[in-house]
Write a protein that holds these residues in place. Sequence first.
Motif, mmCIF file in Angstrom:
data_model
loop_
_atom_site.group_PDB
_atom_site.id
_atom_site.type_symbol
_atom_site.label_atom_id
_atom_site.label_comp_id
_atom_site.label_asym_id
_atom_site.label_seq_id
_atom_site.Cartn_x
_atom_site.Cartn_y
_atom_site.Cartn_z
ATOM 1 N N LYS A 134 0.838 -1.192 0.000
ATOM 2 C CA LYS A 134 0.000 0.000 0.000
ATOM 3 C C LYS A 134 0.872 1.239 0.000
ATOM 4 N N ALA A 135 0.317 2.309 -0.527
ATOM 5 C CA ALA A 135 1.027 3.582 -0.574
ATOM 6 C C ALA A 135 1.216 4.131 0.834
ATOM 7 N N SER A 136 2.182 5.034 0.961
ATOM 8 C CA SER A 136 2.526 5.593 2.271
ATOM 9 C C SER A 136 1.463 6.575 2.753
ATOM 10 N N GLU A 137 1.631 7.002 3.999
ATOM 11 C CA GLU A 137 0.818 8.074 4.577
ATOM 12 C C GLU A 137 1.722 9.199 5.076
ATOM 13 N N VAL A 138 2.829 9.388 4.392
ATOM 14 C CA VAL A 138 3.778 10.447 4.733
ATOM 15 C C VAL A 138 3.250 11.790 4.237
ATOM 16 N N GLU A 139 3.364 12.815 5.052
ATOM 17 C CA GLU A 139 2.877 14.140 4.672
ATOM 18 C C GLU A 139 3.876 14.833 3.741
ATOM 19 N N PHE A 140 3.383 15.838 3.037
ATOM 20 C CA PHE A 140 4.133 16.475 1.954
ATOM 21 C C PHE A 140 5.477 17.030 2.405
ATOM 22 N N GLU A 141 5.533 17.636 3.572
ATOM 23 C CA GLU A 141 6.772 18.273 4.009
ATOM 24 C C GLU A 141 7.894 17.261 4.279
ATOM 25 N N ASN A 142 7.542 15.989 4.412
ATOM 26 C CA ASN A 142 8.542 14.941 4.614
ATOM 27 C C ASN A 142 8.636 13.980 3.434
ATOM 28 N N ALA A 143 7.961 14.291 2.350
ATOM 29 C CA ALA A 143 7.843 13.359 1.234
ATOM 30 C C ALA A 143 9.160 13.162 0.492
ATOM 31 N N LEU A 184 7.012 4.216 -10.110
ATOM 32 C CA LEU A 184 5.605 4.023 -9.762
ATOM 33 C C LEU A 184 5.436 2.817 -8.835
ATOM 34 N N ALA A 185 6.212 1.781 -9.076
ATOM 35 C CA ALA A 185 6.153 0.604 -8.211
ATOM 36 C C ALA A 185 6.635 0.928 -6.800
ATOM 37 N N GLU A 186 7.703 1.723 -6.696
ATOM 38 C CA GLU A 186 8.207 2.100 -5.378
ATOM 39 C C GLU A 186 7.218 2.998 -4.633
ATOM 40 N N LEU A 187 6.531 3.844 -5.354
ATOM 41 C CA LEU A 187 5.454 4.626 -4.749
ATOM 42 C C LEU A 187 4.377 3.694 -4.191
ATOM 43 N N ALA A 188 4.030 2.670 -4.969
ATOM 44 C CA ALA A 188 2.962 1.757 -4.572
ATOM 45 C C ALA A 188 3.277 1.007 -3.290
ATOM 46 N N CYS A 189 4.555 0.710 -3.044
ATOM 47 C CA CYS A 189 4.889 -0.056 -1.837
ATOM 48 C C CYS A 189 5.381 0.829 -0.696
ATOM 49 N N GLY A 190 5.247 2.144 -0.847
ATOM 50 C CA GLY A 190 5.520 3.052 0.257
ATOM 51 C C GLY A 190 6.964 3.461 0.438
ATOM 52 N N ARG A 191 7.825 3.118 -0.511
ATOM 53 C CA ARG A 191 9.237 3.534 -0.398
ATOM 54 C C ARG A 191 9.398 5.020 -0.692
ATOM 55 N N THR A 192 8.514 5.550 -1.540
ATOM 56 C CA THR A 192 8.489 6.974 -1.852
ATOM 57 C C THR A 192 7.050 7.445 -1.766
ATOM 58 N N ASP A 193 6.853 8.748 -1.986
ATOM 59 C CA ASP A 193 5.538 9.326 -1.728
ATOM 60 C C ASP A 193 4.919 10.036 -2.927
ATOM 61 N N LEU A 194 5.769 10.412 -3.911
ATOM 62 C CA LEU A 194 5.304 11.079 -5.122
ATOM 63 C C LEU A 194 6.204 10.697 -6.285
ATOM 64 N N PHE A 195 5.634 10.777 -7.495
ATOM 65 C CA PHE A 195 6.435 10.643 -8.718
ATOM 66 C C PHE A 195 5.824 11.531 -9.786
ATOM 67 N N PHE A 196 6.706 12.238 -10.539
ATOM 68 C CA PHE A 196 6.219 12.981 -11.701
ATOM 69 C C PHE A 196 7.259 12.960 -12.806
ATOM 70 N N GLU A 197 6.781 13.103 -14.028
ATOM 71 C CA GLU A 197 7.627 13.343 -15.195
ATOM 72 C C GLU A 197 6.779 14.051 -16.236
#
Length: 256
Positions: A134-143, A184-197
């Motif tokens: 599941k995705a993380s619940e980390v807030e933006f300031e710590n993302a 995107l996979a790392e976002l899905a498992c909660g290792r990171t919190d955002l991805f863009f390109e």
Amino acid sequence: MDKQLIDIIRKAGEIILQEKRPEVFTKEGHANFVTQTDINVQDFLKEKLSVYLPQASFFAEEQENNVLDDGLCFMIDPIDGTANYMRGRNFSCVSVALLKDKQPVLGLIFNPFSDELFLAEQEKGATLNDKKIKASEVEFENAIINFGTSPYYPEKAQATFEICKKLIKVSGDLRRTGSAALDLAELACGRTDLFFELSLSPWDYAAGALIAKEAGAIFDMPLLDKIDFSQKTCILAGNKLCFDKAKDIIQEHCHD
């Protein structure tokens, strides 16, 4: 998910591991390469998937005249992170999505170097090596934010780094890995919190989009009126606490 399909993806990954010094070719665009391994993996996948699901068409990176229709369609990136693969960085993957009515219903991303297989099926959740993620619940300031630089499109560079400049001041930190599918996979498992390109092709993000969504993240194309998996466009994905702020920043700095 069908074991036969999983076996096909894993065997495609074995091809990547076996070929140590593949021939390299250049493609259109800045620093855009394809290796003989990309071609071999794609040929293998098309051969095996055609037998597995004969009624499906293909939308693939190393294929011309891609058309996405309303039927079943496999969207394939034989090696996402080709530059990493060429340099031995071991952060590359096979990415395969099955689309129905132009929407992903199955997603598979396999990193053979780490033996990590990310899977998702529409409305059935997402897994990493058979364990729910599941995705993380980390807030933006710590993302922690993964991003891509769209290196084949130098015209995107200024906007990309203006966005990064803003994000680094208000979030936790930034990372650049070289594989959008694995981001995107790392976002899905909660290792990171955002991805863009700012510019990605459908085979880069189709499987990862479903995996991220099924893990509870939000996936969007913030510069389009609606999500369209046939488009080369800007991609944003994030956990529910971070997504809106990142979308505002991206929309502020660029237009598709």
